[in-house]
Motif scaffolding. Structure first.
Motif, PDB file in Angstrom:
ATOM      1  N   SER A 252       1.139  -1.512   0.318  1.00 25.49           N
ATOM      2  CA  SER A 252       0.034  -0.096  -0.075  1.00 25.49           C
ATOM      3  C   SER A 252       0.763   1.174  -0.281  1.00 25.49           C
ATOM      4  CB  SER A 252      -0.972  -0.119   1.173  1.00 25.49           C
ATOM      5  OG  SER A 252      -0.016   0.058   2.161  1.00 25.49           O
ATOM      6  N   LYS A 253       0.271   1.978   0.100  1.00 22.53           N
ATOM      7  CA  LYS A 253       0.863   3.642  -0.201  1.00 22.53           C
ATOM      8  C   LYS A 253       0.210   4.919  -0.020  1.00 22.53           C
ATOM      9  CE  LYS A 253       1.068   4.795  -5.194  1.00 22.53           C
ATOM     10  NZ  LYS A 253       2.220   5.520  -6.108  1.00 22.53           N
ATOM     11  N   ILE A 254       0.291   5.899   1.039  1.00 25.72           N
ATOM     12  CA  ILE A 254      -0.121   6.882   1.147  1.00 25.72           C
ATOM     13  C   ILE A 254       1.130   7.710  -0.007  1.00 25.72           C
ATOM     14  CG2 ILE A 254      -0.401   9.036   2.660  1.00 25.72           C
ATOM     15  CD1 ILE A 254      -0.052   6.856   4.900  1.00 25.72           C
ATOM     16  N   HIS A 255       0.002   8.852  -0.686  1.00 27.09           N
ATOM     17  CA  HIS A 255       0.660   9.084  -2.130  1.00 27.09           C
ATOM     18  C   HIS A 255       0.453  10.530  -1.801  1.00 27.09           C
ATOM     19  CE1 HIS A 255       2.124   9.314  -6.177  1.00 27.09           C
ATOM     20  NE2 HIS A 255       1.608  10.008  -6.390  1.00 27.09           N
ATOM     21  N   ARG A 256       1.615  10.988  -2.391  1.00 25.87           N
ATOM     22  CA  ARG A 256       2.166  12.888  -1.951  1.00 25.87           C
ATOM     23  C   ARG A 256       1.304  13.361  -0.516  1.00 25.87           C
ATOM     24  NH1 ARG A 256       4.328  14.836  -6.479  1.00 25.87           N
ATOM     25  NH2 ARG A 256       2.883  16.924  -5.176  1.00 25.87           N
ATOM     26  N   VAL A 257       1.508  13.604   0.227  1.00 22.22           N
ATOM     27  CA  VAL A 257       1.752  14.019   1.654  1.00 22.22           C
ATOM     28  C   VAL A 257       2.372  14.627   1.422  1.00 22.22           C
ATOM     29  CG1 VAL A 257      -0.502  12.138   2.503  1.00 22.22           C
ATOM     30  CG2 VAL A 257       2.292  12.212   3.130  1.00 22.22           C
TER      31      VAL A 257
ATOM     32  N   ASN B 236       9.661  13.160  -2.458  1.00 21.49           N
ATOM     33  CA  ASN B 236       9.565  14.003  -4.058  1.00 21.49           C
ATOM     34  C   ASN B 236      10.597  15.497  -4.106  1.00 21.49           C
ATOM     35  OD1 ASN B 236       8.029  11.710  -4.915  1.00 21.49           O
ATOM     36  ND2 ASN B 236       6.384  12.999  -5.499  1.00 21.49           N
ATOM     37  N   ASN B 237      10.712  16.029  -2.529  1.00 26.38           N
ATOM     38  CA  ASN B 237      11.603  17.521  -3.395  1.00 26.38           C
ATOM     39  C   ASN B 237      12.814  16.971  -3.822  1.00 26.38           C
ATOM     40  OD1 ASN B 237       8.660  17.686  -2.404  1.00 26.38           O
ATOM     41  ND2 ASN B 237       9.974  20.048  -2.286  1.00 26.38           N
ATOM     42  N   ASN B 238      13.542  15.988  -3.076  1.00 21.69           N
ATOM     43  CA  ASN B 238      15.099  15.810  -3.072  1.00 21.69           C
ATOM     44  C   ASN B 238      15.437  14.639  -3.087  1.00 21.69           C
ATOM     45  OD1 ASN B 238      14.994  14.645  -0.475  1.00 21.69           O
ATOM     46  ND2 ASN B 238      15.194  16.199   1.027  1.00 21.69           N
ATOM     47  N   GLY B 239      14.850  13.827  -3.306  1.00 21.09           N
ATOM     48  CA  GLY B 239      15.068  12.322  -3.499  1.00 21.09           C
ATOM     49  C   GLY B 239      15.494  11.439  -2.980  1.00 21.09           C
TER      50      GLY B 239
ATOM     51  N   LYS C 149      15.954  14.352   6.739  1.00 21.29           N
ATOM     52  CA  LYS C 149      16.289  13.913   5.071  1.00 21.29           C
ATOM     53  C   LYS C 149      15.052  14.499   4.957  1.00 21.29           C
ATOM     54  CE  LYS C 149      18.825  10.482   5.548  1.00 21.29           C
ATOM     55  NZ  LYS C 149      19.818  10.194   4.398  1.00 21.29           N
ATOM     56  N   ALA C 150      13.734  15.613   5.352  1.00 24.88           N
ATOM     57  CA  ALA C 150      13.091  16.571   4.885  1.00 24.88           C
ATOM     58  C   ALA C 150      12.619  17.902   5.900  1.00 24.88           C
ATOM     59  CB  ALA C 150      11.489  15.836   4.464  1.00 24.88           C
ATOM     60  N   GLU C 151      11.828  18.404   4.859  1.00 28.00           N
ATOM     61  CA  GLU C 151      11.600  19.885   5.458  1.00 28.00           C
ATOM     62  C   GLU C 151      10.109  20.041   5.204  1.00 28.00           C
ATOM     63  OE1 GLU C 151      13.554  22.855   3.338  1.00 28.00           O
ATOM     64  OE2 GLU C 151      15.855  22.428   3.144  1.00 28.00           O
TER      65      GLU C 151
ATOM     66  N   VAL D 189       6.306  13.699   0.146  1.00 27.99           N
ATOM     67  CA  VAL D 189       6.699  12.395   0.133  1.00 27.99           C
ATOM     68  C   VAL D 189       5.498  11.440  -0.432  1.00 27.99           C
ATOM     69  CG1 VAL D 189       8.533  13.354   1.923  1.00 27.99           C
ATOM     70  CG2 VAL D 189       6.086  12.139   3.142  1.00 27.99           C
ATOM     71  N   ILE D 190       6.157  10.094  -0.242  1.00 24.94           N
ATOM     72  CA  ILE D 190       5.486   9.782  -0.432  1.00 24.94           C
ATOM     73  C   ILE D 190       5.528   8.144   0.533  1.00 24.94           C
ATOM     74  CG2 ILE D 190       4.308   7.086  -2.423  1.00 24.94           C
ATOM     75  CD1 ILE D 190       5.254   9.061  -4.621  1.00 24.94           C
ATOM     76  N   ILE D 191       4.498   7.423   0.919  1.00 27.31           N
ATOM     77  CA  ILE D 191       4.728   6.789   2.179  1.00 27.31           C
ATOM     78  C   ILE D 191       4.367   5.139   1.646  1.00 27.31           C
ATOM     79  CG2 ILE D 191       4.244   5.997   4.417  1.00 27.31           C
ATOM     80  CD1 ILE D 191       4.073   8.900   5.309  1.00 27.31           C
ATOM     81  N   ILE D 192       5.444   4.240   2.018  1.00 27.27           N
ATOM     82  CA  ILE D 192       5.322   3.061   1.014  1.00 27.27           C
ATOM     83  C   ILE D 192       5.228   1.475   2.545  1.00 27.27           C
ATOM     84  CG2 ILE D 192       5.961   1.813  -0.709  1.00 27.27           C
ATOM     85  CD1 ILE D 192       7.004   4.195  -2.316  1.00 27.27           C
ATOM     86  N   SER D 193       3.852   0.782   1.667  1.00 27.55           N
ATOM     87  CA  SER D 193       4.663  -0.745   2.650  1.00 27.55           C
ATOM     88  C   SER D 193       4.931  -1.383   1.810  1.00 27.55           C
ATOM     89  CB  SER D 193       3.292  -0.155   3.746  1.00 27.55           C
ATOM     90  OG  SER D 193       1.632  -0.968   2.783  1.00 27.55           O
ATOM     91  N   TYR D 194       4.929  -2.770   2.283  1.00 21.98           N
ATOM     92  CA  TYR D 194       5.727  -3.324   1.601  1.00 21.98           C
ATOM     93  C   TYR D 194       4.637  -4.875   2.573  1.00 21.98           C
ATOM     94  CZ  TYR D 194       8.090  -0.191  -1.399  1.00 21.98           C
ATOM     95  OH  TYR D 194       8.814  -0.047  -1.830  1.00 21.98           O
TER      96      TYR D 194
END
Length: 116
Positions: free
Chosen positions: A8-13, A49-52, A78-80, A85-90
């Motif tokens: 699953s993922k939470i896309h672009r928060v 997504n902002n800094n890779g 790692k972020a400001e 960001v995208i949060i992904i689970s496996y």
């Protein structure tokens, strides 16, 4: 044989907080966790997504309906605030399970709230 599959993922928060002086993890609005089927303490990958930047940590519940996305501890480097960001689970699955698995994808609104 088991394979590690995109669950699953939470896309672009949007990152709402970054707390360096914390034990670690990512705090996520409990509504978002529920919508994506991510459990508290579950391992997640965070992609900025902002800094890779990419990192792995574990999820902790944030206040329901708050829209909170807070990187804690070393992850705060790692972020400001304001980064997307995208949060992904496996999940580990058999090959047969993986063939029919349908990932849960959550597309929150601009305030990090679940769109009903």
């Amino acid at each position: 044989m088991l394979v590690n599959i995109f669950k699953s993922k939470i896309h672009r928060v949007k990152v709402t907080q970054a707390e360096l002086n914390y034990v670690g993890s990512i705090t996520i609005d409990e509504d978002l966790l529920d919508a994506a089927g991510i459990m508290e303490n579950e391992r997640v990958q965070v992609v900025n997504n902002n800094n890779g930047e990419r990192l792995e940590t574990y999820a902790i519940k944030g206040k329901r309906g708050s829209g909170i996305i807070c990187l804690n501890g070393a992850a705060a480097r790692k972020a400001e605030v304001g980064d997307i960001v995208i949060i992904i689970s496996y999940a580990w699955m058999t090959q047969e399970e993986a063939k029919t698995h349908k990932p849960m994808i959550v597309f929150p609104d601009e305030n990090n709230l679940v769109v009903k």
